[in-house]
Design a protein around this motif. Structure first.
Motif, PDB file in Angstrom:
ATOM      1  N   ASN A 178      -5.907  -8.186  -0.638  1.00 25.32           N
ATOM      2  CA  ASN A 178      -6.014  -8.466   0.784  1.00 25.32           C
ATOM      3  C   ASN A 178      -6.796  -7.274   1.348  1.00 25.32           C
ATOM      4  O   ASN A 178      -6.342  -6.140   1.185  1.00 25.32           O
ATOM      5  CB  ASN A 178      -4.628  -8.542   1.426  1.00 25.32           C
ATOM      6  CG  ASN A 178      -4.711  -8.745   2.913  1.00 25.32           C
ATOM      7  OD1 ASN A 178      -5.752  -9.073   3.454  1.00 25.32           O
ATOM      8  ND2 ASN A 178      -3.592  -8.547   3.593  1.00 25.32           N
ATOM      9  N   TYR A 180       0.279 -11.180  -3.833  1.00 26.77           N
ATOM     10  CA  TYR A 180      -0.437 -12.459  -3.987  1.00 26.77           C
ATOM     11  C   TYR A 180      -0.576 -12.890  -5.441  1.00 26.77           C
ATOM     12  O   TYR A 180      -1.424 -13.725  -5.763  1.00 26.77           O
ATOM     13  CB  TYR A 180      -1.824 -12.344  -3.319  1.00 26.77           C
ATOM     14  CG  TYR A 180      -1.691 -12.077  -1.838  1.00 26.77           C
ATOM     15  CD1 TYR A 180      -1.370 -13.104  -0.953  1.00 26.77           C
ATOM     16  CD2 TYR A 180      -1.816 -10.793  -1.333  1.00 26.77           C
ATOM     17  CE1 TYR A 180      -1.201 -12.846   0.393  1.00 26.77           C
ATOM     18  CE2 TYR A 180      -1.639 -10.523   0.018  1.00 26.77           C
ATOM     19  CZ  TYR A 180      -1.329 -11.565   0.870  1.00 26.77           C
ATOM     20  OH  TYR A 180      -1.144 -11.312   2.212  1.00 26.77           O
ATOM     21  N   ARG A 188      12.151 -13.817   4.994  1.00 27.24           N
ATOM     22  CA  ARG A 188      12.180 -12.404   4.633  1.00 27.24           C
ATOM     23  C   ARG A 188      12.920 -12.102   3.337  1.00 27.24           C
ATOM     24  O   ARG A 188      14.148 -11.969   3.319  1.00 27.24           O
ATOM     25  CB  ARG A 188      12.780 -11.542   5.768  1.00 27.24           C
ATOM     26  CG  ARG A 188      12.203 -11.765   7.149  1.00 27.24           C
ATOM     27  CD  ARG A 188      10.716 -11.633   7.232  1.00 27.24           C
ATOM     28  NE  ARG A 188      10.226 -10.357   6.769  1.00 27.24           N
ATOM     29  CZ  ARG A 188       9.048 -10.220   6.120  1.00 27.24           C
ATOM     30  NH1 ARG A 188       8.284 -11.261   5.876  1.00 27.24           N
ATOM     31  NH2 ARG A 188       8.665  -9.031   5.713  1.00 27.24           N
ATOM     32  N   ASP A 203       0.435  -3.256  -5.178  1.00 25.34           N
ATOM     33  CA  ASP A 203       0.919  -4.362  -4.340  1.00 25.34           C
ATOM     34  C   ASP A 203       0.425  -5.674  -4.942  1.00 25.34           C
ATOM     35  O   ASP A 203      -0.772  -5.951  -4.947  1.00 25.34           O
ATOM     36  CB  ASP A 203       0.353  -4.156  -2.919  1.00 25.34           C
ATOM     37  CG  ASP A 203       0.940  -5.135  -1.912  1.00 25.34           C
ATOM     38  OD1 ASP A 203       1.464  -6.181  -2.318  1.00 25.34           O
ATOM     39  OD2 ASP A 203       0.865  -4.826  -0.702  1.00 25.34           O
ATOM     40  N   SER A 230       6.592 -10.010  -3.218  1.00 28.75           N
ATOM     41  CA  SER A 230       7.178 -10.653  -2.039  1.00 28.75           C
ATOM     42  C   SER A 230       7.333 -12.152  -2.256  1.00 28.75           C
ATOM     43  O   SER A 230       6.520 -12.759  -2.955  1.00 28.75           O
ATOM     44  CB  SER A 230       6.251 -10.405  -0.846  1.00 28.75           C
ATOM     45  OG  SER A 230       6.694 -11.128   0.260  1.00 28.75           O
ATOM     46  N   ALA A 253       7.767  -6.812   1.652  1.00 24.50           N
ATOM     47  CA  ALA A 253       6.862  -5.868   1.003  1.00 24.50           C
ATOM     48  C   ALA A 253       6.225  -4.956   2.046  1.00 24.50           C
ATOM     49  O   ALA A 253       5.858  -3.826   1.749  1.00 24.50           O
ATOM     50  CB  ALA A 253       5.789  -6.616   0.213  1.00 24.50           C
ATOM     51  N   LYS A 254       6.119  -5.450   3.285  1.00 26.52           N
ATOM     52  CA  LYS A 254       5.562  -4.598   4.336  1.00 26.52           C
ATOM     53  C   LYS A 254       6.472  -3.390   4.553  1.00 26.52           C
ATOM     54  O   LYS A 254       6.014  -2.249   4.581  1.00 26.52           O
ATOM     55  CB  LYS A 254       5.411  -5.392   5.629  1.00 26.52           C
ATOM     56  CG  LYS A 254       4.722  -4.649   6.742  1.00 26.52           C
ATOM     57  CD  LYS A 254       4.623  -5.544   7.974  1.00 26.52           C
ATOM     58  CE  LYS A 254       3.691  -4.995   9.022  1.00 26.52           C
ATOM     59  NZ  LYS A 254       3.547  -5.931  10.145  1.00 26.52           N
ATOM     60  N   SER A 310       7.107 -13.969   0.312  1.00 26.07           N
ATOM     61  CA  SER A 310       6.448 -14.481   1.523  1.00 26.07           C
ATOM     62  C   SER A 310       5.376 -15.510   1.216  1.00 26.07           C
ATOM     63  O   SER A 310       5.392 -16.624   1.744  1.00 26.07           O
ATOM     64  CB  SER A 310       5.823 -13.335   2.311  1.00 26.07           C
ATOM     65  OG  SER A 310       6.820 -12.635   3.012  1.00 26.07           O
ATOM     66  N   LYS A 311       4.425 -15.127   0.373  1.00 27.68           N
ATOM     67  CA  LYS A 311       3.309 -16.030   0.100  1.00 27.68           C
ATOM     68  C   LYS A 311       3.595 -16.876  -1.131  1.00 27.68           C
ATOM     69  O   LYS A 311       3.091 -17.976  -1.267  1.00 27.68           O
ATOM     70  CB  LYS A 311       2.007 -15.227  -0.075  1.00 27.68           C
ATOM     71  CG  LYS A 311       1.766 -14.196   1.023  1.00 27.68           C
ATOM     72  CD  LYS A 311       1.602 -14.796   2.410  1.00 27.68           C
ATOM     73  CE  LYS A 311       1.869 -13.816   3.534  1.00 27.68           C
ATOM     74  NZ  LYS A 311       0.903 -12.800   3.789  1.00 27.68           N
ATOM     75  N   TYR A 332      -5.357  -3.253   3.346  1.00 23.49           N
ATOM     76  CA  TYR A 332      -4.203  -3.743   4.117  1.00 23.49           C
ATOM     77  C   TYR A 332      -3.726  -2.549   4.965  1.00 23.49           C
ATOM     78  O   TYR A 332      -3.344  -1.516   4.400  1.00 23.49           O
ATOM     79  CB  TYR A 332      -3.139  -4.218   3.123  1.00 23.49           C
ATOM     80  CG  TYR A 332      -1.824  -4.667   3.698  1.00 23.49           C
ATOM     81  CD1 TYR A 332      -1.753  -5.655   4.686  1.00 23.49           C
ATOM     82  CD2 TYR A 332      -0.620  -4.141   3.220  1.00 23.49           C
ATOM     83  CE1 TYR A 332      -0.531  -6.074   5.184  1.00 23.49           C
ATOM     84  CE2 TYR A 332       0.605  -4.566   3.706  1.00 23.49           C
ATOM     85  CZ  TYR A 332       0.644  -5.531   4.694  1.00 23.49           C
ATOM     86  OH  TYR A 332       1.858  -5.955   5.184  1.00 23.49           O
TER      87      TYR A 332
HETATM   88  N1  PLP Z   1       1.275  -6.696   1.089  1.00 17.76           N
HETATM   89  C1  PLP Z   1       0.145  -7.309   1.412  1.00 17.76           C
HETATM   90  C2  PLP Z   1      -1.110  -6.961   0.688  1.00 17.76           C
HETATM   91  C3  PLP Z   1       0.126  -8.279   2.420  1.00 17.76           C
HETATM   92  O1  PLP Z   1      -1.022  -8.872   2.755  1.00 17.76           O
HETATM   93  C4  PLP Z   1       1.321  -8.586   3.103  1.00 17.76           C
HETATM   94  C5  PLP Z   1       1.357  -9.579   4.187  1.00 17.76           C
HETATM   95  O2  PLP Z   1       0.434 -10.069   4.702  1.00 17.76           O
HETATM   96  C6  PLP Z   1       2.467  -7.909   2.732  1.00 17.76           C
HETATM   97  C7  PLP Z   1       2.420  -6.982   1.725  1.00 17.76           C
HETATM   98  C8  PLP Z   1       3.750  -8.142   3.483  1.00 17.76           C
HETATM   99  O3  PLP Z   1       4.615  -8.968   2.834  1.00 17.76           O
HETATM  100  P1  PLP Z   1       6.045  -9.281   3.419  1.00 17.76           P
HETATM  101  O4  PLP Z   1       5.956 -10.543   4.187  1.00 17.76           O
HETATM  102  O5  PLP Z   1       6.918  -9.383   2.202  1.00 17.76           O
HETATM  103  O6  PLP Z   1       6.469  -8.145   4.283  1.00 17.76           O
END
Ligand code: PLP
Length: 403
Positions: free
Chosen positions: A186, A217, A256, A214, A245, A108-109, A247-248, A132
């Motif tokens: 975030n 979370y 990834r 976004d 994502s 997502a980053k 990720s979390k 963020y």
């Molecule tokens: N969006 C937000 C609000 C985040 O806090 C983060 C990671 O900390 C991301 C996206 C990034 O996610 P990814 O690991 O999928 O790149």
């Protein structure tokens, strides 16, 4: 003679977490005997769940056979994963999203940053403050932010999220074209109600703006009334893009895998953003590895769902421990209920870097200074619930003792 993109030269100093890492390294070098507990960067600590590992192994074995080998995959992601996302993350919540409105990616980053490619440099961008940092810096890199002066970019519209407004962005007074929203948030850990999101959708449609939502979370939402997706709001499929994502949700920070949803009905100046993003991805991205997409698909199996939910509950319990502990220590805290972040007010009006330093020096606990997320983050620190239970408990005890 070659020229650089001099927007990069306008960016202030280091990326926030590099600065923190340098401060922690300096402290560790000076005090090697002190055990540091990291509650700063939002990285997970629980291992990938067994259901994911099993499918990942299976996919690795497939890759070693002539019939199971996969070379370049579709840039947009394999159909098997896109369909699972459409069915589980959307249809199950009453939202119709087609598989071809989903683009699987490596994070997502990257998506939040790269999406700026498909928008005019002339667009006015609104961001929350605190925020963020990726939304801000990526727009600065592409020349949409103006100049950095006195802690703010001259061309960005900052939507202050402070105690007085419940840390929720208010509709800007001036006209904006791109609006970044992040819920659960975030860094503040706050969530938005259906009505609040509906007012953003109404505004975006009236203004012809696009919401960049976004929801990295969303898996931490336990309250049944809080929307997980902007597309649960009527009309959002005409004006919003959503980033998600693994990720979390499933511990994929090092593995990834993520995805971006662009409904075909979102158009700007008569052009479908889905088609533009598809063109961008096909040119600049060659897809997420087959093995990783199989691992992500396992998150949607019955076992995968159950196991990842257990991990999320573990982190939410950590969040509760932090919230309660800091409250007992006399701090005012926000977030940490439907989110893995706790936003704590510094005591006695201390600056956020000052309180960060104090926690590091005296308690050996690493946090993130709120000011690193924007001017309105001053006077706060962010703690994450992603540590182990033991580290979380110890960190809370140390902070309590310190205060
Ligand atoms: N969006 C937000 C609000 C985040 O806090 C983060 C990671 O900390 C991301 C996206 C990034 O996610 P990814 O690991 O999928 O790149």
């Amino acid at each position: 003679m070659a020229k650089i993109n001099d927007n990069f030269l306008k960016l202030p100093g280091n990326y926030l977490f590099s600065t923190i890492a340098q401060k922690v390294a300096a402290h560790t070098a000076a005090h090697p005997e002190q055990k540091i507990i990291k509650m700063g960067i939002g990285d997970v600590t629980r291992p990938l769940v067994p259901a994911v590992i099993e499918q990942m192994h299976r996919a690795v074995d497939e890759m070693g056979t002539p019939e199971g080998f996969h070379g370049y995959g579709p840039e947009q992601g394999y159909e098997f994963l896109r369909q699972l996302i459409a069915d589980n993350d959307y249809k199950a919540r009453g939202v119709e999203i087609d598989a071809d409105e989903i683009f699987v990616s490596d994070g997502a980053k990257s998506d939040c940053g790269n999406i700026t490619d498909i928008f005019s440099v002339d667009n006015v961008v609104a961001v929350c403050d605190p925020v963020y940092p990726v939304y801000v810096d990526s727009n600065a890199m592409s020349g949409r932010a103006g100049e950095f002066a006195d802690g703010k970019w001259t061309k960005l519209v900052y939507m202050e999220c402070v105690e007085e407004n419940g840390f929720l962005p208010q509709i800007p007074k001036q006209k904006v074209d791109m609006i970044y929203l992040c819920f659960p948030n975030n860094p503040t850990g706050m969530t938005a109600t259906r009505e609040q999101l509906a007012s953003w959708v109404r505004y975006a449609k009236e203004q012809g703006a696009v919401i960049l939502f976004d929801s990295a979370y969303e898996a931490f939402i336990t309250d049944p009334d809080i929307p997980h997706s902007i597309f649960e709001i009527e009309g959002a499929k005409d004006c919003a893009i959503e980033f998600r994502s693994f990720s979390k949700t499933a511990g994929f920070t090092g593995t990834r895998c993520a995805y971006t949803v662009i409904p075909k009905s979102v158009t700007v100046e008569g052009t479908a953003l889905n088609a533009l993003w598809n063109r961008r991805q096909c040119t600049k991205f060659n897809g997420v590895p087959y093995v990783i997409q199989r691992a992500a698909a396992a998150v949607y199996s019955e076992e995968g769902k159950k196991q990842t939910r257990e991990t999320i509950s573990y982190y939410l319990e950590n969040a509760k421990i932090i919230r309660q502990g800091l409250q007992e220590a006399g701090l005012t805290v926000y977030g940490g209920v439907n989110a893995p972040y706790i936003w704590a007010k510094t005591p006695d009006g201390k600056g956020s870097w000052e309180f960060f330093e104090e926690l590091l020096q005296r308690a050996g606990v690493v946090t993130t200074p709120g000011a690193g997320f924007g001017p309105s983050g001053e006077g706060y620190i962010r703690l994450t619930a992603f540590s182990t239970r033991e580290a979380t408990q110890e960190a809370v005890e140390r902070v309590k003792q310190m205060l």
